[in-house]
Motif scaffolding. Sequence first.
Motif, PDB file in Angstrom:
ATOM      1  N   THR A 111       0.830  -1.210   0.000  1.00  0.00           N
ATOM      2  CA  THR A 111       0.000   0.000   0.000  1.00  0.00           C
ATOM      3  C   THR A 111       0.863   1.258   0.000  1.00  0.00           C
ATOM      4  N   THR A 115       1.014   3.534  -3.323  1.00  0.00           N
ATOM      5  CA  THR A 115       0.503   4.904  -3.225  1.00  0.00           C
ATOM      6  C   THR A 115       1.556   5.913  -3.648  1.00  0.00           C
ATOM      7  N   ILE A 283      -1.473  -1.570  -7.451  1.00  0.00           N
ATOM      8  CA  ILE A 283      -2.024  -0.538  -6.570  1.00  0.00           C
ATOM      9  C   ILE A 283      -1.684   0.851  -7.107  1.00  0.00           C
ATOM     10  N   LEU A 329      -8.856  -1.870  -4.775  1.00  0.00           N
ATOM     11  CA  LEU A 329      -7.779  -2.090  -3.816  1.00  0.00           C
ATOM     12  C   LEU A 329      -8.050  -3.328  -2.971  1.00  0.00           C
TER      13      LEU A 329
END
Length: 399
Positions: A111, A115, A283, A329
């Motif tokens: 994550t 990101t 992601i 996600l």
Amino acid sequence: MSSPSMIEARPQPARKRRSISWRSREGRSVIYQVVAILSVIGAIALLVRNTLANMRERGIQSGYDFLNQPFGFDVSETLIPYEITSTYWTAFAIGMANTLKVAVVGILLATIVGTLVGVGRYSANWLVRKLCYAYVEFFRNVPIYLQLLIWYIVFTEVLPSYDELWQIGHFYLSKNGFSFPWPVWLLGQNLAMAGGLLGVVAAWLYARRSRRLFDQTGQQRPVALVGLALIVGMAIVGWLAGGAPNEWSLPVRGTFQIENGASVTPEYLALLIGLVLYTAAFIAEIVRSGIASVSLGQHEAAASLGLTKRQSMRLVVLPQALRVIIPPLTSQYLNLTKNSSLAVAIGYPELVSIANTTLNQTGRAIEALSIVMLVYLTLSLITSALMNWFNARAAIQER
């Protein structure tokens, strides 16, 4: 005009009674669903009965009684006390713990990396933008199985042997794995962990109140730094309340292996890095598409309010992009958890590896695979429930 007291109350319409009848569409729908459910249950019962009958005819044992028998094999990496005489229950618990160790850490790291790369796709710096693009295109187009094998070769063949290991202070890296200092766990560490959890709750309450104040007055409070200070501060308070223990278990180079401290095996490192880099690429694309879904007018409105580009991304764009980001996600989190089963190819003792050993020793294929299915189904449902809750919290509330 007549007064309100003279107006007679309008009679309430009578509620329709639901009648399960073949003549009504609703009744036929219920009957069809009941018949379908009973048919599925009957098919499953017939399949189970025939399977058990065929197994009895061939002398194949069935049942879960083997779980109380000794496992009889060594497990290379375990978070639970284990001996070679431990039961299959213990072995499956070790496999599930190892799967969770990969899945939880992998989800957090993927994550963060995903990101950062996704936001980096919109960087004003040309080099950063192109590097993020190259990362996504490379890692998501190479099969995960091949990536795991490559990382495993790196950690078992490219790294130096134990006699020529790399050492930086009390950190050791070689083909045997990565060793590092670890605190001796006492009351102070337990209270520090409890204080840290209380700090997380306090930081969440502070962030919620700051957001409410920002919506009402437009005044912005520092949320990240204050939240971090609450977590660290309350952890330190707990550590001090527990006597402030500062004893560390330092790894020491022995004759054949590193002693004391904590360590992770090459198999775990290869699996973790492979899953993180592979999943983070997907992601990153999810984050990029979520940011792209926010209209240009929102960026212009944030700029007209005097917000910097970073403030605009954090306060305006990302909160609106979350409603697009969270559903896919969730799928990537589930994929990472299930892809951990590929660890059987590199020898990491996770759940599927333990199940394969159990199957070979006992011949209880159905029982072993049913345990694996139940564990993965439970983990997937828990992950989906948590993400659905977070999705409901992040949804834009209509006024």
